[in-house]
Design a protein around this motif. Structure first.
Motif, mmCIF file in Angstrom:
data_model
loop_
_atom_site.group_PDB
_atom_site.id
_atom_site.type_symbol
_atom_site.label_atom_id
_atom_site.label_comp_id
_atom_site.label_asym_id
_atom_site.label_seq_id
_atom_site.Cartn_x
_atom_site.Cartn_y
_atom_site.Cartn_z
ATOM 1 N N ASP B 18 12.416 -6.983 0.261
ATOM 2 C CA ASP B 18 11.247 -6.186 0.634
ATOM 3 C C ASP B 18 10.030 -6.752 -0.098
ATOM 4 O O ASP B 18 10.147 -7.252 -1.234
ATOM 5 C CB ASP B 18 11.430 -4.732 0.217
ATOM 6 N N VAL B 19 8.867 -6.675 0.545
ATOM 7 C CA VAL B 19 7.661 -7.206 -0.083
ATOM 8 C C VAL B 19 6.483 -6.293 0.247
ATOM 9 O O VAL B 19 6.372 -5.793 1.371
ATOM 10 C CB VAL B 19 7.396 -8.661 0.371
ATOM 11 N N THR B 20 5.613 -6.073 -0.731
ATOM 12 C CA THR B 20 4.425 -5.248 -0.530
ATOM 13 C C THR B 20 3.178 -6.073 -0.767
ATOM 14 O O THR B 20 3.040 -6.727 -1.806
ATOM 15 C CB THR B 20 4.431 -4.029 -1.475
ATOM 16 N N LEU B 21 2.270 -6.017 0.196
ATOM 17 C CA LEU B 21 0.994 -6.703 0.106
ATOM 18 C C LEU B 21 -0.079 -5.673 -0.227
ATOM 19 O O LEU B 21 -0.202 -4.650 0.464
ATOM 20 C CB LEU B 21 0.662 -7.392 1.442
ATOM 21 N N ASP B 22 -0.842 -5.950 -1.270
ATOM 22 C CA ASP B 22 -1.817 -4.979 -1.756
ATOM 23 C C ASP B 22 -3.196 -5.189 -1.124
ATOM 24 O O ASP B 22 -3.606 -6.324 -0.860
ATOM 25 C CB ASP B 22 -1.950 -5.080 -3.278
ATOM 26 N N CYS B 23 -3.905 -4.073 -0.926
ATOM 27 C CA CYS B 23 -5.271 -4.123 -0.412
ATOM 28 C C CYS B 23 -6.062 -2.993 -1.059
ATOM 29 O O CYS B 23 -5.655 -1.819 -0.989
ATOM 30 C CB CYS B 23 -5.286 -3.973 1.114
ATOM 31 N N VAL B 24 -7.168 -3.343 -1.685
ATOM 32 C CA VAL B 24 -8.066 -2.354 -2.276
ATOM 33 C C VAL B 24 -9.434 -2.537 -1.638
ATOM 34 O O VAL B 24 -9.890 -3.659 -1.440
ATOM 35 C CB VAL B 24 -8.162 -2.545 -3.803
ATOM 36 N N TYR B 25 -10.082 -1.450 -1.301
ATOM 37 C CA TYR B 25 -11.354 -1.548 -0.591
ATOM 38 C C TYR B 25 -12.433 -0.739 -1.297
ATOM 39 O O TYR B 25 -12.138 0.166 -2.088
ATOM 40 C CB TYR B 25 -11.200 -1.088 0.860
ATOM 41 N N GLU B 26 -13.677 -1.086 -0.991
ATOM 42 C CA GLU B 26 -14.840 -0.350 -1.491
ATOM 43 C C GLU B 26 -15.767 -0.061 -0.326
ATOM 44 O O GLU B 26 -16.087 -0.966 0.454
ATOM 45 C CB GLU B 26 -15.609 -1.169 -2.530
ATOM 46 N N THR B 27 -16.209 1.192 -0.223
ATOM 47 C CA THR B 27 -17.186 1.560 0.788
ATOM 48 C C THR B 27 -17.848 2.858 0.384
ATOM 49 O O THR B 27 -17.236 3.692 -0.292
ATOM 50 C CB THR B 27 -16.524 1.712 2.172
ATOM 51 N N ARG B 28 -19.078 3.050 0.824
ATOM 52 C CA ARG B 28 -19.779 4.305 0.580
ATOM 53 C C ARG B 28 -19.706 5.215 1.803
ATOM 54 O O ARG B 28 -20.135 6.370 1.750
ATOM 55 C CB ARG B 28 -21.242 4.045 0.229
ATOM 56 N N ASP B 29 -19.191 4.689 2.903
ATOM 57 C CA ASP B 29 -19.065 5.487 4.115
ATOM 58 C C ASP B 29 -18.015 6.576 3.920
ATOM 59 O O ASP B 29 -16.989 6.356 3.265
ATOM 60 C CB ASP B 29 -18.668 4.607 5.306
ATOM 61 N N ILE B 79 6.696 -4.892 4.008
ATOM 62 C CA ILE B 79 7.650 -5.425 4.979
ATOM 63 C C ILE B 79 9.045 -5.242 4.384
ATOM 64 O O ILE B 79 9.323 -5.727 3.271
ATOM 65 C CB ILE B 79 7.400 -6.915 5.274
ATOM 66 N N THR B 80 9.876 -4.536 5.093
ATOM 67 C CA THR B 80 11.242 -4.288 4.644
ATOM 68 C C THR B 80 12.167 -5.353 5.244
ATOM 69 O O THR B 80 12.012 -5.728 6.403
ATOM 70 C CB THR B 80 11.705 -2.896 5.090
ATOM 71 N N ALA B 81 13.098 -5.820 4.436
ATOM 72 C CA ALA B 81 14.071 -6.817 4.905
ATOM 73 C C ALA B 81 13.348 -7.986 5.573
ATOM 74 O O ALA B 81 13.530 -8.259 6.767
ATOM 75 C CB ALA B 81 15.087 -6.177 5.848
ATOM 76 N N SER B 82 12.534 -8.681 4.807
ATOM 77 C CA SER B 82 11.679 -9.738 5.338
ATOM 78 C C SER B 82 12.503 -10.816 6.053
ATOM 79 O O SER B 82 13.687 -11.057 5.744
ATOM 80 C CB SER B 82 10.873 -10.372 4.217
#
Lengths: 116, 114
Positions: B18-29, B79-82
């Protein structure tokens, strides 16, 4: 149905030459976008059309870049007097909807431009 | 200003991990949209998912799942069981309510080895 198509897929230009890149959006899609993707980077926005109106061209890097969509369907991105820094993949995307609504953009395969 | 950060440049795993891809975002909306796209070696960006800011339900689609947390401004992709076919560059993107341009992260290259 058919996806977004772009031509040519590959273009080699000598520095100083003009190039024209074509995008055929998905039929019926009102919105069309151009992005530039440098090697190893994420795509960066260039310009946006809603039908034939160019509503946002804030991402065009210089006045050598010009885009048009005269009949609200096919679009052409033109680069005049190409420079080496213009080498990149140019991606076109289209979508059914527009500002203020939830929609996704569908991308074409891109045109890889190499300026020598 | 809007910004998307994908801190993981490259991840390598062995098939079935299993693998995890990280995403961090910034917005004022207060209303915005988040996306994941896959870019295989062929180069075409393939749309995977759109998440609206007012819908924090996590989503599962087959081996793919997405965890959206407004409190930490994160939108992670697991993604599980890549599988080897999962090898690609994955991009997280953000669009504000009153704009049309997508703001992309720099992407995470995932390599799945047999």
């Amino acid at each position: 149905g058919a996806g977004v198509s772009q031509s040519p897929r590959y273009k080699v230009a000598k520095r100083g030459q003009d190039v024209a890149l074509r995008c055929d959006p998905i039929s019926g899609h009102v919105s069309l976008f151009w992005y530039q993707q440098a090697l190893g980077q994420g795509p960066e926005f260039l310009t946006y059309f809603q039908n034939e109106a160019q509503l946002d061209k804030s991402g065009l890097p210089s006045d050598r870049f010009f885009a048009e969509r005269p009949e609200g369907s096919v679009s052409t991105l033109k680069i005049q007097r190409t420079q080496q820094e213009d080498s990149a993949v140019y991606l076109c995307a289209s979508s059914l909807a527009s500002t203020g609504t939830a929609y996704e953009q569908y991308f074409g395969p891109g045109t890889r431009l190499t300026v020598t | 200003a809007q910004k998307v950060t994908q801190a993981q440049t490259e991840i390598s795993v062995v098939e079935k991990e299993d693998v995890t891809l990280d995403c961090v975002y910034e917005t004022r909306d207060t209303t915005y949209y988040l996306f994941w796209y896959k870019q295989p070696p062929s180069g075409e960006l393939v749309f995977l998912i759109r998440r609206n800011s007012f819908d924090e339900q996590n989503e599962i689609s087959g081996r793919y799942s997405w965890n959206f947390q407004k409190s930490t401004s994160s939108f992670n992709f697991t993604i599980t069981a890549s599988q080897v076919v999962d090898s690609a560059v994955y991009f997280c993107a953000l669009r504000g309510y009153n704009t049309d341009k997508l703001i992309f992260g720099t992407g995470t290259r995932l390599q799945v080895f047999p």
